[in-house]
Each structure stands twice: as structure tokens, then as C-alpha cells.
Design an enzyme around this catalytic site. Structure first.
Site, PDB file in Angstrom:
ATOM      1  N   GLU A 219       0.851  -1.185   0.000  1.00  0.00           N
ATOM      2  CA  GLU A 219       0.000   0.000   0.000  1.00  0.00           C
ATOM      3  C   GLU A 219       0.888   1.237   0.000  1.00  0.00           C
ATOM      4  O   GLU A 219       1.831   1.308   0.781  1.00  0.00           O
ATOM      5  CB  GLU A 219      -0.912   0.023   1.229  1.00  0.00           C
ATOM      6  CG  GLU A 219      -1.960   1.094   1.132  1.00  0.00           C
ATOM      7  CD  GLU A 219      -2.915   1.068   2.310  1.00  0.00           C
ATOM      8  OE1 GLU A 219      -4.072   1.450   2.154  1.00  0.00           O
ATOM      9  OE2 GLU A 219      -2.496   0.669   3.395  1.00  0.00           O
ATOM     10  N   GLY A 375       3.352   2.093  10.709  1.00  0.00           N
ATOM     11  CA  GLY A 375       3.261   1.416  11.995  1.00  0.00           C
ATOM     12  C   GLY A 375       2.846  -0.022  11.824  1.00  0.00           C
ATOM     13  O   GLY A 375       3.397  -0.934  12.451  1.00  0.00           O
ATOM     14  N   MET A 377       0.292  -2.783   8.850  1.00  0.00           N
ATOM     15  CA  MET A 377      -0.419  -2.884   7.572  1.00  0.00           C
ATOM     16  C   MET A 377      -1.365  -4.065   7.595  1.00  0.00           C
ATOM     17  O   MET A 377      -1.011  -5.156   8.025  1.00  0.00           O
ATOM     18  CB  MET A 377       0.597  -3.030   6.429  1.00  0.00           C
ATOM     19  CG  MET A 377      -0.032  -3.235   5.071  1.00  0.00           C
ATOM     20  SD  MET A 377      -1.014  -1.796   4.571  1.00  0.00           S
ATOM     21  CE  MET A 377      -2.125  -2.541   3.386  1.00  0.00           C
ATOM     22  N   GLU A 378      -2.574  -3.840   7.074  1.00  0.00           N
ATOM     23  CA  GLU A 378      -3.679  -4.778   7.212  1.00  0.00           C
ATOM     24  C   GLU A 378      -3.771  -5.811   6.101  1.00  0.00           C
ATOM     25  O   GLU A 378      -4.886  -6.219   5.738  1.00  0.00           O
ATOM     26  CB  GLU A 378      -4.995  -4.010   7.281  1.00  0.00           C
ATOM     27  CG  GLU A 378      -5.455  -3.373   5.963  1.00  0.00           C
ATOM     28  CD  GLU A 378      -4.960  -1.974   5.734  1.00  0.00           C
ATOM     29  OE1 GLU A 378      -4.002  -1.558   6.412  1.00  0.00           O
ATOM     30  OE2 GLU A 378      -5.517  -1.272   4.871  1.00  0.00           O
ATOM     31  N   GLU A 412      -5.943  -3.078  12.969  1.00  0.00           N
ATOM     32  CA  GLU A 412      -5.652  -3.860  11.767  1.00  0.00           C
ATOM     33  C   GLU A 412      -6.669  -4.978  11.550  1.00  0.00           C
ATOM     34  O   GLU A 412      -7.025  -5.303  10.414  1.00  0.00           O
ATOM     35  CB  GLU A 412      -4.230  -4.427  11.844  1.00  0.00           C
ATOM     36  CG  GLU A 412      -3.131  -3.386  11.989  1.00  0.00           C
ATOM     37  CD  GLU A 412      -3.172  -2.322  10.909  1.00  0.00           C
ATOM     38  OE1 GLU A 412      -2.774  -1.186  11.204  1.00  0.00           O
ATOM     39  OE2 GLU A 412      -3.594  -2.600   9.783  1.00  0.00           O
TER      40      GLU A 412
END
Length: 986
Positions: A219, A375, A377-378, A412
Site C-alpha cells: 500500500e 506502523g 499494515m492490514e 488492523e
């Protein structure tokens, strides 16, 4: 998206105030790719265009608007590229659409290289002989196409690469007919670098040697760096992923492993692999994963390395299935991952129940990375993120560290629905991912749904997100929550800094929280569930959400909400009293005052939530009062206490007359005040912001704070600490005022330390623990002799014995900072040793923040050297933040930045970091000379990637200059009068 990890405004604020909050989007603020810190909870969690515009062909330089940066933000944004063409012209051609990817990637950690083969099933929508897709930084092999109409596989007759557009075009001798299905096959190869974008490598130490593993961060627009693809969020497809790696490593990806076996030339299923990768032998293994659900490319994830894992399972209430949960990390870190695993196990079933939508994947993993730009990422089924986002030692963890792990994991996991099952149609609508994940993951699930009610997340949201969002949105260089991102190149170069910021995360979450409070949380969540069900595995825009909530509530949600989403800024509600009640007026609020007429055209629908007392003297709130005009009157008994924006759910400031504010201060001081915790927090934040804007006197704000001396709530004191700390830092160069402000701070916090002491107990509530930490930290920064000596004594014991038992985890930051600031080389070297061999992520961060506080020239130079040469790329912003806050080094930091500008820009040009370096370096300035020097320095720079951050920083400098001009005499007089009262002797 990713939660950001920058120290952000929140971190610097905690330096000045002595507060102990983590920096979290946040954080770099989170997500998802939460922007650094509390910008993170987040340092949060995408990228047929026309030819480049002239803005792209010539380097954009920093040319201040004629109004010296106080031009409307649109004029600044428009300078980054033309936005006046239809979106279709900026997207990939629609002649073909990807349906399924069969992706094989081989990773060689020894050579830091990868190569692969991708087969992409395509639906032909329009007759074409050209196939255009995204690729960046890859060496591409020849492209082939096969279809039912072709007897043999057909090679491309031509292929061209557009480096600017990050596209490759394959031209074939055959025209493919509309309605046909074809398969594109392309080989590719790339290098694993430490870029923290695309498919990259991260390092760790084992037996004194540097080792590597690989992971992805796609992303917003970096899947194209790992394999050729249609890298736009609406172009969803399913994925079959196969990872080929050295046999002694571990492979993980979005879905569950189907098979894993050592490569063998005698294995018939491996025959095609040998053709694609001729050098394969028995030292390689092949890991195949289950087909994913239909998903966007930015959510694809895979990793390879010597990972270990811990595991548990959870039973899900809607899908009625048992799902394995794992956390992966290298062997030296895995022992600190249990808490994150426990959090994930607690919140995943809650989300499935709340949304009434089954979690579709067969597992949910988390990978802890030692090098990570955001921090967290999903990625669907494989969350990734920083060590401090997921690791802690329960025996040495502070409350701030625990809260960060809780909120990041919860944030997340929320994305598994918001963003992954239902994905924004384009990056304009990022807030549909990030605002929801922030609200759901950091407030509703944790607080209201009782995952961790002791953290009082709804109340803390006011300081962590609402106030942060309003601070950024009070600048003329702000932007709407829903911001135009016409093309992928703009996302990568310009708009990424605009969409991944506090407005997409914190303001969006604040607006949604306001809506939830207005319509009722049950109806709000029902509408959210309807929205998700209507767009399962699809893409959505704002009106889709409004439709779901409108159905659940029966209200005209677009009418209520559109201006909050589509217009920049927010209102200040001015309250005056009449014979029968109150008159309220709305105007756009700026940090320098009320907006001029040309910037004050928006009228918001404002839920006023008016608190009054009923006939029995009990607080009651009118939640129906809605301000929709410029001015309206509301009946009210003003002889009794009242307050607008009860609960501080509204995204606006409230300005009272000085007489009413005095009455509010008197009510606040009562032990049985009718104002709740959230009301007091809002009053502090509003009064400080309004005084900065010269809409009320700073002395009035200080009177309000002074009236709260008997307050017992941590979150109120946290707001006081930030407020007084910020003012003290601003008047840093005014010695008499600065000293009196420190004396005022000492008078506020000494009684708390006297009452609570320095010893932490497992029996303490989180509130008591945090209040103690805030008070001690504030006094240490305010140079309280007793506190400074106590903390230095504790650190001295550690230096002599190696025993850190006298330094509670919650006092690490304050203790390390105090030791370095008031000590010499011995203390500095001891903290430097912690930085180099930290037992926990939080200890390492505390050490980095402390090293920048030294007052010795030789050690300052050493800190600058560490910043440039000894810090991981992901950590450099901690050094910038602390050096900027140190009065002795803040101008040296500017010289350091200028001297190393080219190297820093090149080093961080593909990450979020550089814009934070610009912000931290210059935002503390407060003189006309500093302002002009800053403008002059950037005039000949290509500022494309950080234009908005720079404009916001310059706006901030102008606001600080104005604040000093209009409030210096006021605060000086107030402090001298306060001193005469003898309160400072406490």
C-alpha cells in the site's frame, strides 16, 4: 491501511509536557498504514492516464502563494498537477480486466534477489491488441498470451515501458475480441533492498552477524514493484501464490498453506518450475497457498525468512468455524509476541459478531518486522508491522506500550472488514478504510464492546485523535477528508502525503464518532453492517455508507454529513446568552482566528448536544439540537450551568463569553461538578486552541486549568500536561515567562507526586499508573529538583549495578531523558548502550528520544552522527523529533537537515519518512527571520513529495509568531499575578 509510526505532533508534545503517551497515527497515525504515531497510534494503513502535465515534466519548486502561505489549500494542491480531467483518463485502460493471478516468486536471501512468473487470467472487455498494466523497477521477460481461439501461445510483438507512468504495454499480433478470455504470462526479476516498499528485505542480528529476511509493503501503489499487475484497488482478482525459497526458511502469505515440499526434478508437479527457474535444486522448497478471496493488489502479502511463531485458535460466532491465529517473528523477538496474539484472539470474534459478516479466510497471521515504514499494515490474512506495534515483555511493559499493541492489533483486524472485504473504489475514499478502522479498532471495540474497558478509549480518543485532527484541520493548508487523488502517480508522489494523514485517520474517525453519538451507536453499527453486506468483496464510495446508515436510522445522512466529508476545515461555535436562552453562530475556525469571508462559506450541520440541569439538578443532554444555519437561537435556562458539545463528541470548538467561561471554571472546580470527564477534556483543548487563535485570552485558559487543581482523572491531567507543556515550549526563548511557566507546572503536579509517590504496583488501576507517570514526567521537564534528583539516582543505580529494577517501565522515557539531559558522558554512553542492545522496543524508543537531549557539544555531535549513520531508516524520525525539541540543538538540526538534504531525500524518497523530517525540523520555529529563512531555503527545491507537509509547517510557524505577538504581555501579567498569590509555594 497501515498505521503510521511517526512520532508526530503527539510525540513532540509529550517531550515538552513530559507526558508519557506513545506516539502512535497513530499515530504515526496507524491502520493500516497509520501515519507515524499520534500524528501513529500510527508513525497508520493506493496507487489510460494522459501524458505528464507540465507540472510533472518540470520539477515543481516551492513558490509561496502571494499571501505567504495563507492561500486556500486548493491553490496549493492544484499546483501539484492538473485535476481537471475525468478520472478515467488517469487510470489503467479498461479494455481488459484481471480475474485471477497465478503468482510464483522465488526468493534468494543470500543474494538479495527475487524472480518469478505471473499468469493472469483476463476478461476482454473491448477489442484490443494491447495490454497495459503496472510495473516498476522490475526486469521483465517476454510476454505471452494464450486463449481458446489461439492454437499456440503467442508472444508479444512489442513491449514498451513508461517509467513515469509506472506502466508496461504489451502489443500482440492478434486482436482479442470483446467477451473472450485470455491468459497473460510474464517472467520478472528484481532486487531485495532495504527500501521498505514493494518486496524488500529487513535485517536482524544473529550471533553478532547481520542476517536478512524478506516481506512486502504494497500500500499504496507498490505491488507493481514485486510483480506486474493491475495495481488499482477496484481491479480486484483472486490469487494463487506459490513461494520458492531455501529449504531452511519459512514462507507465509495471505492464505493458508496447501502444500510444502522440497523441490525435486522427479516430481511431475515441479516440471514447470524447472522451466521457469533452471537453477532449482534440492536446496529449494516450494510452498503453495490456498486461493484467496477476490481482493485488491495492495493487500497481497508474502514473506520469507527464518521465522518462528506462536499460535492459538478462536471460534467465530457467525461463521461457526475455528480459525488458527499466529504471530511470526525472528527467534530473538518471538518471546515478546504473546500479548499481541491474545489481543487478536479477543477482538476477531467481536468484529464478526458486531458486523454480522463472516471472516472469510482460513487463518489470520501477524508478522513482526524490524524495518517497517508505517506502523502496521492490514494485508488480508497477514498483518505486518513494527516491533513496538506488536511486541512487549509483560513483566517490563508500560501502559503506553500495552495500549499501542492493543489499538494497533485491533485497528488492523478491523480492516479485515473495512478495506479488505469492502474496499474503497479509489484512494479518494481512503477514510472509509482508515476512519472506520480507527473508530472501530481504537474506540468502539476496546471501550464500548468491553474488550479492554479499563483503557477508557472513548475518552482518550479526545486527546489522541479529535484534538490532533482539529489542530491539523485548523490550517488553511488543510484538505477535505475526501480528497481528490486523480492518478496513481499523484498518489505516489503528491497525494500520498495528503491522504495518509491525520485527516483520513483521526478527523474521519472523529466525524464518524460524532455521527454515531448523534444517531445512536446501535443504529450506527446496524447501518455499518448493512453497508458491508451490500458491498461484500466489492468496492464502495461515500454514498454507499450513507445509504446503509440512512436505512438503519431513517435520517437523511448525506444532508447531515456531506460537508463534514467534502469540505475542509471545521467550525467554531460562538455562544452568547439571550433573555430566553442562547444564540449560537458557526464560522470556520483557523489557528490564527476566524476565517475570512472567502474561506468561510461552508455551513455544517452541527449536533450541539446541549448539557443542562433538570428540575432535580441532574445533568441532561439535548441530542436533538442541530445548528444548520449561520446563526440560531435555542431556549435555555442560563441561570444554571450549561455546556455545548456535551461529551465532546462534536468536531468543533466552542467559544463562550469570558463571563460564562468564568462560571464554567467555577463549576469545574467543584467536587460534584455536572461536567463529565470528556467535558473537562474538551474545555481544556478548546480554551488552548481559542487562545492561540486570539479568540480568547490565554490568561482565561490558564484560569480554567488553575481551577482544576483538585482534579483526579488522569486524562484531564494529561490534557493539562500537554497544554501547559506546549505553551512553555513556545515561550522557550522568553526566560522570565518560561521560568514562571515551569514554576506553574511544578505547582500543578507536585501534589500528585507527593500523593502517589514513585512506586508502581500491580494493584494500581491504569488511571493511577498513567497519572503518576504524567506527573513525574511533567515535573522532570519542568526541572523540579526533587524529581530530577530521584530519577538520576535511579539511573545511577542502573549504571553501577546493571540492575534496572529501580526504573519502572512507565518511567523509562522520563528517567533516560533526565539522566542524559542533566548528566555527562557516562549517562550518555549508558543510554546509548540501551539503544544498541535494547531489551524491548519501548526501551529502544525511550533511549533514542533521550540521546537528543544532551547539553554537551561533543555528545550532540555524536547524536547527529548516530542519526545519520547509526539509526535504522524507520527510526530516524525519533532523533529528529527529540533534537528539534532540545533548545540547544533545534537550530543545529536545521543546519544538519540542510547539509544532508540530498542524501536524506534520496534515502527516504519512496517512504512516508521524509515529510516528517521536514515537519520536525522546522515546525518549532517562531520568529519572522526563521519563517523567511525557511521559505527562502525551499524556493529552489523539488517539493512534490512533501508540499502539503511543508505548507502546513509554514502555516504553523506563522501561527506561533502570531501567538507570541498577541499573548506575551497577557501571559506575563497573569503569571506575575499568579506568583503574587503564593500558589507556587506548593
Amino acid at each position: 491501511m497501515p498505521l503510521f509510526s511517526s512520532p508526530s505532533t503527539r510525540i513532540a508534545s509529550s517531550f515538552v509536557s513530559g507526558g508519557a503517551r506513545p506516539w502512535s497515527p497513530s499515530s504515526l497515525l496507524a491502520g493500516s498504514r497509520r501515519p507515524y504515531g499520534r500524528l501513529s497510534n500510527s508513525f497508520l494503513r493506493t496507487r489510460d492516464r494522459p501524458k505528464p502535465t507540465s507540472r510533472h515534466l518540470s520539477r515543481p519548486h516551492f513558490v509561496p502563494p502571494s499571501s505567504a502561505f495563507h492561500a486556500p489549500a486548493q491553490s496549493v494542491v492544484m499546483s501539484t498537477g492538473s485535476l481537471d480531467k475525468p478520472a478515467s483518463e488517469y487510470r489503467l485502460p479498461t479494455n481488459v480486466k484481471p480475474v485471477h493471478y497465478d503468482l510464483t516468486i522465488r526468493t534468494d536471501l543470500d543474494t538479495s534477489e527475487f524472480d518469478g512468473m505471473v499468469k493472469i487470467d483476463l476478461d476482454v472487455k473491448e477489442p484490443t491488441s494491447k495490454i497495459v498494466l503496472n510495473s516498476e523497477g522490475l526486469k521483465l521477460g517476454k510476454a505471452f498470451v494464450r486463449s481458446e481461439s489461439l492454437k499456440d501461445e503467442q508472444a508479444a510483438s512489442e513491449h514498451s515501458v513508461n517509467e513515469k507512468e509506472k506502466r508496461v504495454t504489451f502489443t500482440f499480433p492478434t486482436t482479442f475480441e470483446a467477451g473472450s478470455k485470455i491468459q497473460l504470462r510474464v517472467g520478472f526479476a528484481g532486487e531485495l533492498t532495504g527500501s521498505m516498499v514493494g518486496y524488500y528485505r529487513s535485517s536482524y542480528e544473529k550471533d553478532g552477524k547481520k542476517k536478512y529476511y524478506s516481506l512486502t509493503q504494497f500500500e499504496a501503489v507498490d505491488a507493481r514493484r514485486a510483480f506486474p499487475c493491475w495495481d488499482e484497488p477496484a481491479l480486484k482478482a483472486t490469487f494463487d501464490i506459490t513461494l520458492v525459497s531455501k529449504a531452511d526458511t519459512v514462507n507465509i502469505s495471505n492464505s493458508a498453506v496447501v502444500s510444502e515440499e522440497t523441490f525435486s526434478e522427479n516430481n511431475q508437479s515441479h516440471a514447470n518450475l524447472k522451466q521457469s527457474f533452471p537453477s532449482l535444486s534440492g536446496q529449494w522448497k516450494v510452498t503453495k497457498f490456498q486461493t484467496t478471496p477476490i481482493m485488491s493488489t495492495y493487500l497481497v502479502a508474502f514473506a520469507n525468512g527464518p521465522f518462528e511463531h506462536i499460535e492459538t485458535t478462536v471460534h467465530l460466532p457467525v461463521s461457526n468455524k475455528t480459525v488458527p491465529l499466529r504471530v511470526y517473528a525472528t527467534a530473538d523477538l518471538i518471546h515478546q509476541a504473546q500479548f499481541a496474539l491474545d489481543v487478536k484472539a479477543k477482538v476477531l470474534p467481536l468484529y464478526e459478531k458486531i458486523f454480522d459478516v463472516p471472516y472469510p479466510l482460513p487463518k489470520l497471521d501477524t508478522l513482526v518486522a524490524t524495518d517497517f515504514d508505517a506502523g502496521a499494515m492490514e494485508n488480508w490474512g497477514l498483518i505486518t508491522g513494527r516491533t513496538n506495534s506488536f511486541l512487549l515483555d509483560p513483566k517490563k511493559a508500560d501502559i503506553a506500550g500495552k495500549k499501542r499493541v492493543i489499538t494497533v492489533q485491533s485497528h488492523e483486524v478491523a480492516h479485515m472488514w473495512f478495506g479488505n472485504i469492502t474496499t474503497m473504489e479509489w484512494w479518494d475514499y481512503l477514510y472509509l478504510n482508515e476512519g472506520f478502522a480507527t473508530l472501530m479498532g481504537e474506540v468502539i471495540t476496546i471501550d464500548c464492546i468491553s474488550a479492554y474497558p479499563e483503557l477508557r478509549s472513548n475518552s482518550e480518543f479526545i486527546n489522541d485523535h479529535l484534538n490532533r485532527a482539529l489542530a491539523l484541520d485548523s490550517k488553511l493548508s488543510s484538505h477535505p477528508i475526501e480528497v481528490a487523488c486523480p492518478n496513481a502517480d499523484s498518489i505516489g508522489q503528491v497525494h500520498e502525503e495528503r491522504i495518509f494523514d491525520a485527516l483520513s485517520y483521526s478527523k474521519a474517525a472523529s466525524v464518524l464518532r460524532m455521527l454515531s453519538a448523534y444517531v445512536g451507536e446501535d443504529k450506527f453499527l446496524k447501518g455499518v453492517s448493512l453497508y458491508l453486506k451490500d458491498h461484500m468483496y466489492a468496492n464502495s464510495i461515500t454514498n454507499d455508507l450513507w445509504k446503509g446508515i440512512s436505512t438503519a436510522t431513517g435520517l437523511d445522512i448525506p444532508k447531515l454529513m456531506n460537508n463534514w466529508i467534502n469540505k475542509m476545515g471545521f467550525p467554531v461555535v460562538t455562544v452568547t446568552e439571550t433573555a430566553t436562552g442562547i444564540k449560537v453562530r458557526q464560522d470556520r475556525f483557523l489557528e490564527t482566528g476566524l476565517a475570512e469571508a472567502k474561506d468561510n462559506e461552508t455551513l455544517w450541520s452541527i449536533p450541539l448536544n446541549i448539557l443542562t440541569l433538570d428540575a432535580n439538578g441532574k445533568p441532561t443532554v439535548d441530542r436533538t439540537a442541530l445548528l444548520e444555519k449561520r446563526e440560531q437561537e435555542f431556549p435555555l435556562d442560563t441561570s444554571k450551568p450549561f455546556k455545548v458539545n456535551a461529551g465532546t463528541n462534536g468536531v468543533y470548538r466552542v467559544l463562550y463569553t469570558s463571563e460564562r467561561l468564568s462560571k464554567i471554571a467555577a463549576e469545574v472546580a467543584k467536587s460534584d461538578s455536572c461536567f463529565a470527564l470528556e467535558d473537562k477534556m474538551g474545555l481544556i483543548n478548546d480554551s488552548m486552541a481559542l487562545s492561540k487563535a486570539a479568540l480568547m485570552k490565554l490568561s482565561s485558559a490558564l484560569n480554567l486549568i488553575d481551577a482544576m487543581r483538585q482534579e483526579e482523572e488522569y486524562l484531564v491531567w494529561s490534557g493539562i500536561s500537554d497544554a501547559v507543556g506546549g505553551v512553555t515550549g513556545l515561550w522557550q526563548d522568553h526566560t522570565e515567562i518560561h521560568d514562571l511557566l515551569n514554576e506553574f507546572r511544578r505547582s500543578l503536579f507536585r501534589p500528585i507526586v507527593k500523593k502517589l509517590g514513585y512506586e508502581y504496583s500491580a494493584n494500581d488501576s491504569p488511571d493511577i499508573t498513567q497519572l503518576r507517570t504524567t506527573a513525574i514526567s511533567s515535573l522532570a521537564v519542568a526541572k523540579d529538583t526533587d524529581v530530577v534528583n530521584e530519577l538520576r539516582s535511579r539511573f545511577d543505580h542502573y549504571m553501577k549495578t546493571g540492575d534496572d529494577s529501580k526504573i519502572p517501565a512507565d518511567l523509562q522515557r522520563a528517567t533516560y531523558r533526565t539522566a542524559v539531559k542533566h548528566g555527562g558522558r557516562d549517562e550518555y554512553n549508558a543510554v546509548k548502550g540501551i539503544f544498541e542492545k535494547a531489551p524491548t522496543p519501548t526501551a529502544r524508543i525511550a533511549a533514542m528520544l533521550a540521546l537528543g537531549q544532551t547539553q554537551h557539544d561533543e555528545l550532540i555531535n555524536q547524536t547527529f552522527d548516530i542519526t545519520l549513520n547509526g539509526a535504522r531508516d524507520q527510526d530516524i524520525m525519533y532523533f529528529f523529533a527529540t533534537l528539534a525539541e532540545n533548545k540547544k540543538t533545534k537550530h543545529q538540526l536545521i543546519d544538519f537537515f540542510k547539509k544532508n538534504y540530498d542524501d536524506l531525500y534520496k534515502r527516504f524518497q519512496n517512504t512516508f519518512t521524509f515529510k516528517y523530517l521536514v515537519e520536525y525540523t522546522f515546525r518549532g520555529l517562531s520568529t519572522e527571520k526563521d519563517l523567511q529563512d525557511t521559505i527562502d531555503y525551499f524556493k529552489d527545491k523539488d517539493i512534490t513529495r512533501y508540499e502539503m507537509a511543508l505548507n502546513q509547517t509554514v502555516d504553523g510557524i506563522k501561527a506561533r509568531i502570531a501567538y507570541l505577538k498577541h499573548s506575551t504581555s497577557d501571559i506575563e501579567a497573569w503569571l506575575k499575578e499568579w506568583k503574587k498569590k503564593g500558589v507556587s509555594s506548593l
